[in-house]
Motif scaffolding. Sequence first.
Motif, mmCIF file in Angstrom:
data_model
loop_
_atom_site.group_PDB
_atom_site.id
_atom_site.type_symbol
_atom_site.label_atom_id
_atom_site.label_comp_id
_atom_site.label_asym_id
_atom_site.label_seq_id
_atom_site.Cartn_x
_atom_site.Cartn_y
_atom_site.Cartn_z
ATOM 1 N N ALA A 1 21.357 0.618 -3.131
ATOM 2 C CA ALA A 1 20.786 -0.470 -3.934
ATOM 3 C C ALA A 1 19.591 0.006 -4.749
ATOM 4 N N ASP A 2 18.763 0.892 -4.164
ATOM 5 C CA ASP A 2 17.578 1.347 -4.892
ATOM 6 C C ASP A 2 17.931 2.172 -6.121
ATOM 7 N N GLU A 3 19.165 2.652 -6.201
ATOM 8 C CA GLU A 3 19.595 3.431 -7.360
ATOM 9 C C GLU A 3 20.266 2.572 -8.434
ATOM 10 N N ALA A 4 20.498 1.299 -8.132
ATOM 11 C CA ALA A 4 21.256 0.472 -9.063
ATOM 12 C C ALA A 4 20.576 -0.838 -9.460
ATOM 13 N N ALA B 1 14.568 -2.658 -0.995
ATOM 14 C CA ALA B 1 13.677 -1.523 -1.221
ATOM 15 C C ALA B 1 14.139 -0.746 -2.446
ATOM 16 N N VAL B 2 13.199 -0.397 -3.307
ATOM 17 C CA VAL B 2 13.503 0.373 -4.514
ATOM 18 C C VAL B 2 12.465 1.474 -4.675
ATOM 19 N N SER B 3 12.742 2.415 -5.551
ATOM 20 C CA SER B 3 11.767 3.455 -5.850
ATOM 21 C C SER B 3 10.676 2.859 -6.738
ATOM 22 N N ALA B 4 9.543 3.525 -6.781
ATOM 23 C CA ALA B 4 8.453 3.066 -7.644
ATOM 24 C C ALA B 4 8.895 3.042 -9.103
ATOM 25 N N ILE B 5 9.703 4.007 -9.494
ATOM 26 C CA ILE B 5 10.195 4.060 -10.878
ATOM 27 C C ILE B 5 11.102 2.873 -11.170
ATOM 28 N N GLY C 1 9.129 -0.269 -11.446
ATOM 29 C CA GLY C 1 8.441 -0.336 -12.736
ATOM 30 C C GLY C 1 9.375 -0.711 -13.861
ATOM 31 N N VAL C 2 10.585 -0.162 -13.844
ATOM 32 C CA VAL C 2 11.579 -0.490 -14.867
ATOM 33 C C VAL C 2 11.960 -1.966 -14.764
ATOM 34 N N ALA C 3 12.221 -2.427 -13.548
ATOM 35 C CA ALA C 3 12.596 -3.839 -13.350
ATOM 36 C C ALA C 3 11.471 -4.756 -13.808
ATOM 37 N N LEU C 4 10.246 -4.399 -13.499
ATOM 38 C CA LEU C 4 9.099 -5.217 -13.890
ATOM 39 C C LEU C 4 8.934 -5.240 -15.407
ATOM 40 N N THR D 1 0.842 -1.204 0.000
ATOM 41 C CA THR D 1 0.000 0.000 0.000
ATOM 42 C C THR D 1 0.867 1.240 0.000
ATOM 43 N N ASP D 2 2.152 1.110 0.355
ATOM 44 C CA ASP D 2 3.090 2.223 0.297
ATOM 45 C C ASP D 2 3.746 2.203 -1.080
ATOM 46 N N ALA D 3 3.082 2.797 -2.057
ATOM 47 C CA ALA D 3 3.557 2.747 -3.443
ATOM 48 C C ALA D 3 4.897 3.441 -3.619
ATOM 49 N N ALA D 4 5.275 4.298 -2.673
ATOM 50 C CA ALA D 4 6.547 5.005 -2.786
ATOM 51 C C ALA D 4 7.734 4.089 -2.517
ATOM 52 N N ARG D 5 7.551 2.952 -1.838
ATOM 53 C CA ARG D 5 8.661 2.077 -1.492
ATOM 54 C C ARG D 5 8.343 0.601 -1.713
ATOM 55 N N PRO D 6 8.139 0.195 -2.957
ATOM 56 C CA PRO D 6 8.014 -1.253 -3.206
ATOM 57 C C PRO D 6 9.380 -1.897 -3.019
ATOM 58 N N PHE D 7 9.422 -3.218 -3.033
ATOM 59 C CA PHE D 7 10.718 -3.858 -2.931
ATOM 60 C C PHE D 7 10.773 -5.100 -3.789
#
Length: 185
Positions: free
Chosen positions: A133-136, A64-68, A71-74, A43-49
């Motif tokens: 990690a969330d940036e890479a 933990a990664v950013s929503a962006i 989305g890119v990984a998915l 429910t915290d869309a700002a911090r999916p993992f």
Amino acid sequence: MKEVLDFESFNAQIVFANESQEEETFHQNELVQLFPYGLSVTTDAARPFLLFKDEGHQYTLPVAVSAIDAGVALSQSNRMILESSPHKFTGVLLSSLGIEIKQAVFVEIKGAHQYLRLYISGHPQTNSVKLRADEAMSLCLYLQVPLFATKSFIGRSRVMNAETEGAAQKLQNFGLMDKGSGYLN
């Protein structure tokens, strides 16, 4: 019949059991190789993992990664769509310069952030770079960089791990973890 997924039940917070005070040191034989397993939708869309597991599914590391980045990984893992990635240019540039990321190792936890060290070859001045990690993560996945962590690092992430195990099971029950879903390799 598949269980209806209640997104309210994914109220996960990003908390680590023990924060590192400095970068972890290790020997190559102490590392556990991790593979992409799934993406947690909370429910915290700002911090999916992203969830990573070892080959035997004994260890789980949530990242933990950013929503962006999620989305890119998915989208990069969905084989049902035409290959496209914002990392294509970076991959071509690194390749043209003769630089290769050999492996990425999770080395530190600070607050709600995990850090990894990218080990590279072909650069004239450096052999590694430490990044959040969330940036890479999506770049590492795009370039198919082998990912590693020590059992100690995975253990220090166990508070988040307990929360994500339940989420992973619900995702599997919902069908998002099926190999044929187009959302995983």
